[in-house]
Design a protein around this motif. Structure first.
Motif, mmCIF file in Angstrom:
data_model
loop_
_atom_site.group_PDB
_atom_site.id
_atom_site.type_symbol
_atom_site.label_atom_id
_atom_site.label_comp_id
_atom_site.label_asym_id
_atom_site.label_seq_id
_atom_site.Cartn_x
_atom_site.Cartn_y
_atom_site.Cartn_z
ATOM 1 N N ALA A 186 0.847 -1.192 0.000
ATOM 2 C CA ALA A 186 0.000 0.000 0.000
ATOM 3 C C ALA A 186 0.880 1.237 0.000
ATOM 4 N N ASP A 187 0.368 2.311 -0.589
ATOM 5 C CA ASP A 187 1.025 3.608 -0.573
ATOM 6 C C ASP A 187 0.407 4.422 0.554
ATOM 7 N N VAL A 188 1.183 4.731 1.593
ATOM 8 C CA VAL A 188 0.625 5.425 2.757
ATOM 9 C C VAL A 188 0.185 6.840 2.437
ATOM 10 N N ALA A 189 0.595 7.380 1.301
ATOM 11 C CA ALA A 189 0.149 8.714 0.903
ATOM 12 C C ALA A 189 -1.294 8.717 0.416
ATOM 13 N N ASP A 190 -1.870 7.544 0.227
ATOM 14 C CA ASP A 190 -3.241 7.388 -0.271
ATOM 15 C C ASP A 190 -4.123 6.884 0.871
ATOM 16 N N TYR A 191 -5.028 7.735 1.367
ATOM 17 C CA TYR A 191 -5.858 7.356 2.512
ATOM 18 C C TYR A 191 -6.635 6.082 2.244
ATOM 19 N N GLU A 192 -7.215 5.954 1.076
ATOM 20 C CA GLU A 192 -8.039 4.772 0.783
ATOM 21 C C GLU A 192 -7.221 3.497 0.845
#
Length: 279
Positions: free
Chosen positions: A60-66
């Motif tokens: 997951a990319d932590v910069a993306d809330y979803e």
């Protein structure tokens, strides 16, 4: 057999995050490993399994809330309720601010600062209804003292510190049993200095004194087990932070005179170094 607790560690594919994941497994946690790179996560998962923990790889990319929210759903579905959440993901760029491209500055803020915001919000959404759990946010001595060549990172860590203080006050106001802690790290010998973008033809390095990831990992695991408000790691960093609070101009002069050259080695950068923060 006692039920193992569940921890989530972001930035878990290498460096401090990977060390924290293994340390939590030793302490009886099953660990969800969150980062973008699957290869690094798979290697970290093997380390966790070798010390007796279950490991769950969650790219997951932590910069993306979803993506962060989806990761939490996956963790609770596979491992169970989250007891500990460690926000460790970061990125930076080594350059004077006038040479930093806007998209690179934004990316550093989104990963390093907003990654902690989204991780904290998602963790609280799971922990507050149960009225238990611990969140550990990884800070830096650079959350108190800004240095040259790392304006994006210092900005992010200053913001992380303010965010932490605000949220902790909100939890105290509500009488919540959810705990928050922050560990401010010194310079650590991690892969960030190979992965993060630099505009220089010399290889970047931490400002000395430099610690190994195991030292940082031990302090973060301790904070997860026995939360305290905040801890500055490293005797030199404690002294520098105290001096900066008492004599703000001293820290600026120290950084201006010594920190620029201290971050650049005589070793050339690797030819396969990433060209931007998105790789």
């Amino acid at each position: 057999m006692a039920t193992r607790r569940v921890a989530v560690v972001t930035g878990a594919s290498a460096g401090v995050g990977r060390t924290v994941a293994v340390g939590l497994a030793v302490e009886g946690f099953d660990v969800a490993l969150v980062a973008r790179g699957r290869a690094g996560l798979e290697a970290a998962a093997k380390d966790v399994q070798e010390v007796g923990g279950r490991a769950l790889v969650v790219p997951a990319d932590v910069a993306d809330y979803e993506q962060v929210a989806g990761a939490a759903e996956t963790v609770e579905g596979e491992l169970g309720p989250i007891d500990v959440w460690v926000n460790d993901a970061m990125t930076t760029i080594f350059a004077p601010v006038w040479q930093v491209e806007p998209k690179d500055f934004r990316r550093a803020l989104e990963v390093t600062f907003l990654g902690q915001v989204w991780g904290t919000q998602v963790a609280l959404s799971k922990m507050m209804p149960r009225d238990r759990g611990t969140i550990v946010n990884v800070g830096s001595a650079l959350a108190m003292v800004g240095i040259p060549l790392q304006s994006a990172y210092c900005s992010s860590k200053f913001a992380c510190r303010g965010f932490f203080e605000s949220v902790r006050a909100e939890l105290l106001h509500c009488g919540s049993n959810v705990q928050m802690a922050m560990v401010h790290l010194p310079g650590v010998n991690t892969t960030q200095f190979n992965w993060c973008k630099s505009v220089f033809d010399r290889h970047p390095q931490p400002v000395p004194p430099v610690y190994q990831p195991e030292v940082a990992g031990k302090a973060i695991v301790a904070a997860a087990l026995e939360p305290r408000r905040a801890k500055v790691l490293g005797s030199w960093n404690k002294l520098l932070v105290a001096a900066a609070r008492a004599f703000p101009g001293f820290a600026n002069q120290y950084a201006a005179l010594g920190a620029w050259a201290a971050q650049l080695t005589d070793r050339p950068v690797a030819p396969d170094r990433p060209s931007n923060l998105w790789e």
